[in-house]
Design a protein around this motif. Structure first.
Motif, PDB file in Angstrom:
ATOM      1  N   PHE A 104      18.130  -7.235  20.614  1.00  0.00           N
ATOM      2  CA  PHE A 104      17.628  -7.762  21.878  1.00  0.00           C
ATOM      3  C   PHE A 104      18.623  -8.808  22.358  1.00  0.00           C
ATOM      4  CE2 PHE A 104      15.722 -10.366  18.569  1.00  0.00           C
ATOM      5  CZ  PHE A 104      15.905 -11.673  19.025  1.00  0.00           C
ATOM      6  N   SER A 105      18.558  -9.139  23.650  1.00  0.00           N
ATOM      7  CA  SER A 105      19.624  -9.965  24.237  1.00  0.00           C
ATOM      8  C   SER A 105      19.111 -11.147  25.044  1.00  0.00           C
ATOM      9  CB  SER A 105      20.514  -9.101  25.141  1.00  0.00           C
ATOM     10  OG  SER A 105      21.159  -8.091  24.406  1.00  0.00           O
ATOM     11  N   TYR A 106      19.965 -12.168  25.089  1.00  0.00           N
ATOM     12  CA  TYR A 106      19.800 -13.333  25.953  1.00  0.00           C
ATOM     13  C   TYR A 106      20.820 -13.202  27.081  1.00  0.00           C
ATOM     14  CZ  TYR A 106      17.330 -15.522  21.993  1.00  0.00           C
ATOM     15  OH  TYR A 106      16.463 -15.804  20.967  1.00  0.00           O
ATOM     16  N   TYR A 107      20.458 -13.674  28.284  1.00  0.00           N
ATOM     17  CA  TYR A 107      21.315 -13.462  29.450  1.00  0.00           C
ATOM     18  C   TYR A 107      21.507 -14.749  30.257  1.00  0.00           C
ATOM     19  CZ  TYR A 107      19.507  -8.749  28.501  1.00  0.00           C
ATOM     20  OH  TYR A 107      19.109  -7.573  27.885  1.00  0.00           O
ATOM     21  N   ARG A 108      22.744 -14.922  30.744  1.00  0.00           N
ATOM     22  CA  ARG A 108      23.048 -16.014  31.687  1.00  0.00           C
ATOM     23  C   ARG A 108      23.964 -15.448  32.758  1.00  0.00           C
ATOM     24  NH1 ARG A 108      23.995 -19.585  35.214  1.00  0.00           N
ATOM     25  NH2 ARG A 108      24.153 -21.816  34.728  1.00  0.00           N
ATOM     26  N   SER A 109      23.492 -15.421  34.004  1.00  0.00           N
ATOM     27  CA  SER A 109      24.257 -14.808  35.090  1.00  0.00           C
ATOM     28  C   SER A 109      24.795 -15.859  36.061  1.00  0.00           C
ATOM     29  CB  SER A 109      23.385 -13.798  35.853  1.00  0.00           C
ATOM     30  OG  SER A 109      23.038 -12.714  35.023  1.00  0.00           O
ATOM     31  N   PHE A 110      25.897 -15.502  36.717  1.00  0.00           N
ATOM     32  CA  PHE A 110      26.494 -16.344  37.747  1.00  0.00           C
ATOM     33  C   PHE A 110      27.276 -15.437  38.685  1.00  0.00           C
ATOM     34  CE2 PHE A 110      29.332 -16.109  34.114  1.00  0.00           C
ATOM     35  CZ  PHE A 110      30.548 -15.785  34.667  1.00  0.00           C
ATOM     36  N   THR A 111      27.585 -15.928  39.874  1.00  0.00           N
ATOM     37  CA  THR A 111      28.306 -15.109  40.852  1.00  0.00           C
ATOM     38  C   THR A 111      29.683 -15.693  41.137  1.00  0.00           C
ATOM     39  OG1 THR A 111      27.304 -16.305  42.703  1.00  0.00           O
ATOM     40  CG2 THR A 111      26.186 -14.308  41.945  1.00  0.00           C
ATOM     41  N   LEU A 112      30.612 -14.796  41.462  1.00  0.00           N
ATOM     42  CA  LEU A 112      31.960 -15.187  41.846  1.00  0.00           C
ATOM     43  C   LEU A 112      32.336 -14.482  43.142  1.00  0.00           C
ATOM     44  CD1 LEU A 112      33.923 -14.911  38.449  1.00  0.00           C
ATOM     45  CD2 LEU A 112      33.323 -17.024  39.655  1.00  0.00           C
ATOM     46  N   ALA A 113      33.037 -15.196  44.003  1.00  0.00           N
ATOM     47  CA  ALA A 113      33.607 -14.571  45.190  1.00  0.00           C
ATOM     48  C   ALA A 113      34.834 -13.776  44.768  1.00  0.00           C
ATOM     49  CB  ALA A 113      33.993 -15.633  46.208  1.00  0.00           C
ATOM     50  N   ALA A 114      35.209 -12.804  45.568  1.00  0.00           N
ATOM     51  CA  ALA A 114      36.381 -11.977  45.235  1.00  0.00           C
ATOM     52  C   ALA A 114      37.625 -12.831  45.055  1.00  0.00           C
ATOM     53  CB  ALA A 114      36.602 -10.940  46.335  1.00  0.00           C
ATOM     54  N   SER A 115      37.736 -13.906  45.839  1.00  0.00           N
ATOM     55  CA  SER A 115      38.907 -14.777  45.759  1.00  0.00           C
ATOM     56  C   SER A 115      38.938 -15.619  44.489  1.00  0.00           C
ATOM     57  CB  SER A 115      38.945 -15.708  46.972  1.00  0.00           C
ATOM     58  OG  SER A 115      37.784 -16.524  47.018  1.00  0.00           O
ATOM     59  N   GLU A 116      37.822 -15.685  43.755  1.00  0.00           N
ATOM     60  CA  GLU A 116      37.733 -16.514  42.556  1.00  0.00           C
ATOM     61  C   GLU A 116      37.952 -15.739  41.267  1.00  0.00           C
ATOM     62  OE1 GLU A 116      34.456 -19.819  44.014  1.00  0.00           O
ATOM     63  OE2 GLU A 116      33.734 -17.862  43.321  1.00  0.00           O
ATOM     64  N   VAL A 117      37.884 -14.422  41.332  1.00  0.00           N
ATOM     65  CA  VAL A 117      37.900 -13.593  40.122  1.00  0.00           C
ATOM     66  C   VAL A 117      39.151 -13.816  39.273  1.00  0.00           C
ATOM     67  CG1 VAL A 117      38.006 -11.213  39.272  1.00  0.00           C
ATOM     68  CG2 VAL A 117      36.386 -11.833  41.078  1.00  0.00           C
ATOM     69  N   ALA A 118      40.320 -13.821  39.890  1.00  0.00           N
ATOM     70  CA  ALA A 118      41.572 -13.898  39.132  1.00  0.00           C
ATOM     71  C   ALA A 118      41.787 -15.243  38.453  1.00  0.00           C
ATOM     72  CB  ALA A 118      42.753 -13.595  40.050  1.00  0.00           C
ATOM     73  N   SER A 119      41.184 -16.311  38.981  1.00  0.00           N
ATOM     74  CA  SER A 119      41.436 -17.647  38.439  1.00  0.00           C
ATOM     75  C   SER A 119      40.299 -18.194  37.581  1.00  0.00           C
ATOM     76  CB  SER A 119      41.712 -18.635  39.579  1.00  0.00           C
ATOM     77  OG  SER A 119      40.601 -18.701  40.455  1.00  0.00           O
ATOM     78  N   ALA A 120      39.177 -17.483  37.521  1.00  0.00           N
ATOM     79  CA  ALA A 120      38.021 -17.956  36.747  1.00  0.00           C
ATOM     80  C   ALA A 120      38.302 -17.886  35.244  1.00  0.00           C
ATOM     81  CB  ALA A 120      36.793 -17.124  37.088  1.00  0.00           C
ATOM     82  N   SER A 121      37.725 -18.820  34.503  1.00  0.00           N
ATOM     83  CA  SER A 121      37.836 -18.816  33.046  1.00  0.00           C
ATOM     84  C   SER A 121      36.569 -19.407  32.436  1.00  0.00           C
ATOM     85  CB  SER A 121      39.062 -19.605  32.578  1.00  0.00           C
ATOM     86  OG  SER A 121      38.934 -20.962  32.924  1.00  0.00           O
ATOM     87  N   ILE A 122      36.309 -19.043  31.189  1.00  0.00           N
ATOM     88  CA  ILE A 122      35.158 -19.560  30.451  1.00  0.00           C
ATOM     89  C   ILE A 122      35.633 -20.003  29.079  1.00  0.00           C
ATOM     90  CG2 ILE A 122      33.083 -18.849  29.181  1.00  0.00           C
ATOM     91  CD1 ILE A 122      32.226 -17.204  31.504  1.00  0.00           C
ATOM     92  N   SER A 123      35.077 -21.102  28.580  1.00  0.00           N
ATOM     93  CA  SER A 123      35.359 -21.527  27.212  1.00  0.00           C
ATOM     94  C   SER A 123      34.185 -22.338  26.688  1.00  0.00           C
ATOM     95  CB  SER A 123      36.641 -22.358  27.144  1.00  0.00           C
ATOM     96  OG  SER A 123      36.510 -23.536  27.904  1.00  0.00           O
ATOM     97  N   GLY A 124      34.061 -22.369  25.361  1.00  0.00           N
ATOM     98  CA  GLY A 124      32.990 -23.133  24.750  1.00  0.00           C
ATOM     99  C   GLY A 124      32.825 -22.799  23.291  1.00  0.00           C
ATOM    100  N   ASN A 168      28.079 -11.742  37.576  1.00  0.00           N
ATOM    101  CA  ASN A 168      28.660 -11.701  36.231  1.00  0.00           C
ATOM    102  C   ASN A 168      27.574 -12.120  35.246  1.00  0.00           C
ATOM    103  OD1 ASN A 168      32.027 -11.741  36.403  1.00  0.00           O
ATOM    104  ND2 ASN A 168      30.970 -12.443  38.241  1.00  0.00           N
ATOM    105  N   THR A 169      27.571 -11.516  34.053  1.00  0.00           N
ATOM    106  CA  THR A 169      26.536 -11.851  33.081  1.00  0.00           C
ATOM    107  C   THR A 169      27.115 -12.096  31.697  1.00  0.00           C
ATOM    108  OG1 THR A 169      24.896 -10.521  34.274  1.00  0.00           O
ATOM    109  CG2 THR A 169      24.365 -11.132  32.005  1.00  0.00           C
ATOM    110  N   LEU A 170      26.794 -13.274  31.161  1.00  0.00           N
ATOM    111  CA  LEU A 170      27.121 -13.629  29.790  1.00  0.00           C
ATOM    112  C   LEU A 170      25.932 -13.212  28.944  1.00  0.00           C
ATOM    113  CD1 LEU A 170      29.519 -15.139  28.439  1.00  0.00           C
ATOM    114  CD2 LEU A 170      28.147 -17.231  28.623  1.00  0.00           C
ATOM    115  N   THR A 171      26.183 -12.443  27.883  1.00  0.00           N
ATOM    116  CA  THR A 171      25.100 -11.880  27.072  1.00  0.00           C
ATOM    117  C   THR A 171      25.292 -12.207  25.596  1.00  0.00           C
ATOM    118  OG1 THR A 171      24.928 -10.004  28.606  1.00  0.00           O
ATOM    119  CG2 THR A 171      23.861  -9.759  26.464  1.00  0.00           C
ATOM    120  N   ILE A 172      24.218 -12.693  24.967  1.00  0.00           N
ATOM    121  CA  ILE A 172      24.187 -12.866  23.517  1.00  0.00           C
ATOM    122  C   ILE A 172      23.195 -11.847  22.971  1.00  0.00           C
ATOM    123  CG2 ILE A 172      23.681 -14.378  21.574  1.00  0.00           C
ATOM    124  CD1 ILE A 172      24.312 -16.764  23.358  1.00  0.00           C
TER     125      ILE A 172
END
Length: 218
Positions: A104-124, A168-172
């Motif tokens: 089973f999964s946990y979910y965290r969603s967020f949205t990005l504009a097309a202009s943001e896709v190439a420069s977006a990053s995630i860390s933690g 976009n969805t981050l899933t555990i």
């Protein structure tokens, strides 16, 4: 006076200022577990997380809930204590077993504009009891077996191809469980540089360099 040398020094200084501004004005979205709607840490167990949801045993999806020692099910003594930036979350904090329906999964969603896709990053960092996978839009970021310290690093770099325009969805996903004390924890953020700063970096400095050359005496 060496105008060219002076201009070069000024240009370098300007570049450093622009780079500093680009970092300072980056847009940051907190993705951590255990936060309320204002992104403040939830300190009361059995309180719904404002951003993370989880599959329910009977079907459907509902907000995940913060779990601590005050709950009937309780928090496992080996887990790192909640706070200051994130908390453990589970399906039902008042149940000792929350893993009978794996996966089973946990979910965290967020949205990005097309202009943001190439420069977006995630860390933690993240942790899980018992075992599972962390994915971004189906792309594997990390796999874990029982990290109770919640200190395993993860990231999705800018230009990785893992981000998409729109949702976009981050899933555990809990892939294995002994059905006793199940929970997940994540502390991290999405970073997107401001487009105006990027434009200045790309176009502004070369333009200033050309103008400087034109102003340099023969």
């Amino acid at each position: 006076m060496n105008v060219t040398a002076t201009y070069t020094r000024h240009l370098a200084a300007a570049a450093m200022l622009v780079l500093g501004s680009a970092v300072a004005e980056a847009s940051v979205l907190n993705l951590s577990t255990g936060l309320d709607a204002s992104d403040t840490l939830i300190t009361l167990g059995n309180t719904p997380d404002a951003h993370w949801t989880v599959d329910q045993p009977a079907g459907g999806i509902a907000p995940a809930k913060v779990v601590d020692a005050t709950n009937t099910g309780g928090a496992f003594f080996a887990w790192a204590a909640n706070g200051p930036g994130s908390s453990w979350i589970t399906i039902d904090p008042n149940s000792l077993g929350n893993g009978s329906g794996t996966p089973f999964s946990y979910y965290r969603s967020f949205t990005l504009a097309a202009s943001e896709v190439a420069s977006a990053s995630i860390s933690g960092v993240w942790g899980i009891d018992d075992s599972g996978d962390l994915k971004l839009n189906g792309n594997l970021l990390s796999s874990l077996v029982a990290d109770y310290s919640a200190t395993t690093a993860f990231s999705a770099a800018a230009g990785s191809g893992f981000f998409v325009a729109g949702l976009n969805t981050l899933t555990i996903t809990m892939t294995s469980s002994d059905n006793v004390w199940e929970a997940v924890r994540l502390q991290g953020a999405l970073t997107v540089p401001e487009p105006s700063m990027l434009s200045l970096l790309i176009f502004g400095i070369p333009l200033a360099r050309r103008r400087g050359r034109q102003a340099t005496p023969a």
